[in-house]
Design a protein around this motif. Structure first.
Motif, PDB file in Angstrom:
ATOM      1  N   UNK A  92      25.468 -77.866   5.656  1.00  0.00           N
ATOM      2  CA  UNK A  92      25.612 -79.192   6.255  1.00  0.00           C
ATOM      3  C   UNK A  92      24.392 -79.557   7.099  1.00  0.00           C
ATOM      4  N   UNK A  93      23.336 -78.720   7.039  1.00  0.00           N
ATOM      5  CA  UNK A  93      22.103 -79.012   7.751  1.00  0.00           C
ATOM      6  C   UNK A  93      22.118 -78.656   9.222  1.00  0.00           C
ATOM      7  N   UNK A  94      23.047 -77.801   9.623  1.00  0.00           N
ATOM      8  CA  UNK A  94      23.182 -77.421  11.033  1.00  0.00           C
ATOM      9  C   UNK A  94      22.330 -76.188  11.306  1.00  0.00           C
ATOM     10  N   UNK A  95      21.515 -76.248  12.353  1.00  0.00           N
ATOM     11  CA  UNK A  95      20.714 -75.104  12.776  1.00  0.00           C
ATOM     12  C   UNK A  95      21.602 -74.087  13.492  1.00  0.00           C
ATOM     13  N   UNK A  96      21.217 -72.824  13.407  1.00  0.00           N
ATOM     14  CA  UNK A  96      22.106 -71.769  13.890  1.00  0.00           C
ATOM     15  C   UNK A  96      21.383 -70.762  14.778  1.00  0.00           C
ATOM     16  N   UNK A  97      22.008 -70.449  15.913  1.00  0.00           N
ATOM     17  CA  UNK A  97      21.633 -69.273  16.705  1.00  0.00           C
ATOM     18  C   UNK A  97      22.624 -68.174  16.363  1.00  0.00           C
ATOM     19  N   UNK A  98      22.145 -67.132  15.702  1.00  0.00           N
ATOM     20  CA  UNK A  98      22.988 -66.017  15.270  1.00  0.00           C
ATOM     21  C   UNK A  98      22.979 -64.952  16.358  1.00  0.00           C
ATOM     22  N   UNK A  99      24.151 -64.657  16.884  1.00  0.00           N
ATOM     23  CA  UNK A  99      24.285 -63.662  17.943  1.00  0.00           C
ATOM     24  C   UNK A  99      25.070 -62.471  17.403  1.00  0.00           C
ATOM     25  N   UNK A 100      24.526 -61.275  17.590  1.00  0.00           N
ATOM     26  CA  UNK A 100      25.216 -60.077  17.130  1.00  0.00           C
ATOM     27  C   UNK A 100      24.628 -58.878  17.857  1.00  0.00           C
ATOM     28  N   UNK A 102      24.203 -56.163  16.194  1.00  0.00           N
ATOM     29  CA  UNK A 102      23.468 -55.511  15.109  1.00  0.00           C
ATOM     30  C   UNK A 102      22.218 -56.310  14.757  1.00  0.00           C
ATOM     31  N   UNK A 103      21.062 -55.726  14.990  1.00  0.00           N
ATOM     32  CA  UNK A 103      19.811 -56.393  14.618  1.00  0.00           C
ATOM     33  C   UNK A 103      19.716 -56.546  13.101  1.00  0.00           C
ATOM     34  N   UNK A 104      20.105 -55.535  12.369  1.00  0.00           N
ATOM     35  CA  UNK A 104      20.017 -55.580  10.904  1.00  0.00           C
ATOM     36  C   UNK A 104      20.853 -56.730  10.352  1.00  0.00           C
ATOM     37  N   UNK A 105      22.122 -56.774  10.743  1.00  0.00           N
ATOM     38  CA  UNK A 105      23.003 -57.820  10.233  1.00  0.00           C
ATOM     39  C   UNK A 105      22.578 -59.201  10.687  1.00  0.00           C
ATOM     40  N   UNK A 106      22.199 -59.313  11.959  1.00  0.00           N
ATOM     41  CA  UNK A 106      21.782 -60.604  12.486  1.00  0.00           C
ATOM     42  C   UNK A 106      20.554 -61.153  11.799  1.00  0.00           C
ATOM     43  N   UNK A 107      19.568 -60.303  11.589  1.00  0.00           N
ATOM     44  CA  UNK A 107      18.342 -60.750  10.926  1.00  0.00           C
ATOM     45  C   UNK A 107      18.573 -61.074   9.448  1.00  0.00           C
ATOM     46  N   UNK A 108      19.488 -60.343   8.808  1.00  0.00           N
ATOM     47  CA  UNK A 108      19.811 -60.653   7.415  1.00  0.00           C
ATOM     48  C   UNK A 108      20.442 -62.041   7.306  1.00  0.00           C
ATOM     49  N   UNK A 109      21.315 -62.368   8.261  1.00  0.00           N
ATOM     50  CA  UNK A 109      21.928 -63.695   8.253  1.00  0.00           C
ATOM     51  C   UNK A 109      20.867 -64.775   8.455  1.00  0.00           C
ATOM     52  N   UNK A 110      19.953 -64.539   9.399  1.00  0.00           N
ATOM     53  CA  UNK A 110      18.892 -65.515   9.664  1.00  0.00           C
ATOM     54  C   UNK A 110      18.052 -65.762   8.419  1.00  0.00           C
ATOM     55  N   UNK A 111      17.725 -64.712   7.689  1.00  0.00           N
ATOM     56  CA  UNK A 111      16.937 -64.871   6.460  1.00  0.00           C
ATOM     57  C   UNK A 111      17.671 -65.747   5.451  1.00  0.00           C
TER      58      UNK A 111
END
Length: 248
Positions: A25-33, A35-44
């Motif tokens: 829907x074009x919404x920007x996201x701040x991913x908080x976790x 787990x660095x691995x999981x968080x960075x995978x989501x960001x990618x």
């Protein structure tokens, strides 16, 4: 102007699924976790969809780390429009009198205090900007009593209470706060819990009228609707459990 969401527990499961759907829907996201691995995978994955996304590592049981993820989101995006207050853990599944005090402290710290801290700092930021929309993750264990999850259930009942009370205080100021109450869902957390407690998986599946576990994508659709479209739904806890709690 693009909207921004904070999603805690965004590195996997419900948080990751909701992040990907909101990105559509074009919404920007701040991913908080945590787990660095999981968080960075989501960001990618989010950036591949064309939105702006950042990862912020945080242990939500620590108020200063919660404040930090809110501050960093504001620094990067300028505002917070949506908040999926989702981070949580399940616990061991032991009967309550067999549960170690350290486990009780851990579950309460992440599930209950972490959610309260998130509301404290995110709601403050939202109200300075005219309001916003929040979805808290409760559980089927937050609307009925269930064996072997006493501490978890206590925290999730608390989520329901804080949802209602925050609306009573701040709906007039432009804040919408709702909660979801998923039944057993095919997330990494639930899969691990059932691997450790196989009898509970069989019992859960037998007790769900639709005879299957929920899918993270199904829950994400509800989260996205409550966050972005349900303008006159406020203070509700919406069950999404295949009929599980309606038969209890």
């Amino acid at each position: 102007m693009s909207k921004t969401a904070i999603i805690t527990g965004g590195g996997s499961g419900l948080g990751q699924s909701a992040a990907l759907l909101l990105a559509d829907e074009g919404i920007n996201i701040a991913v908080v976790d945590v787990s660095e691995k999981g968080g960075n995978e989501t960001v990618e994955q989010l950036k591949a969809k064309g939105v702006d996304a950042i990862f912020i590592k945080a242990d939500v049981s620590k108020a200063e780390e919660v404040k930090n993820y809110v501050d960093k989101t504001l620094e990067h995006f300028g505002a917070v429009d949506y908040f999926f207050n989702n981070a949580g853990i399940s616990g061991s599944g032991k009967n309550f009198l067999e549960t170690d005090i350290k486990e009780i402290d851990l579950i309460v710290g992440i599930n209950l205090l972490g959610a309260l801290y998130g509301l404290r700092y995110v709601a403050e930021a939202m109200l300075k900007n005219g309001g916003g929309s929040i979805v808290n993750t409760a559980s089927s264990a937050g609307v009925i009593g269930q064996a072997s999850v006493v501490t978890y259930g206590a925290t999730k009942h608390g989520i329901v209470g804080m949802t209602k009370s925050l609306v009573a205080e701040y709906a007039k100021d432009g804040l919408r706060v709702n909660a979801i109450a998923p039944g057993p869902t095919e997330t990494p957390m639930v899969k691990t819990f059932f691997e450790d407690n196989p009898d509970m998986k069989a019992s859960a599946e037998a007790g769900i009228p639709q005879k299957r576990l929920g899918k993270p994508e199904e829950v994400a659709e509800l989260v996205a609707f409550l966050l972005t479209k349900a303008d006159y739904i406020n203070g509700e806890t919406v069950r999404i459990d295949g009929g599980f709690t309606n038969t209890k």
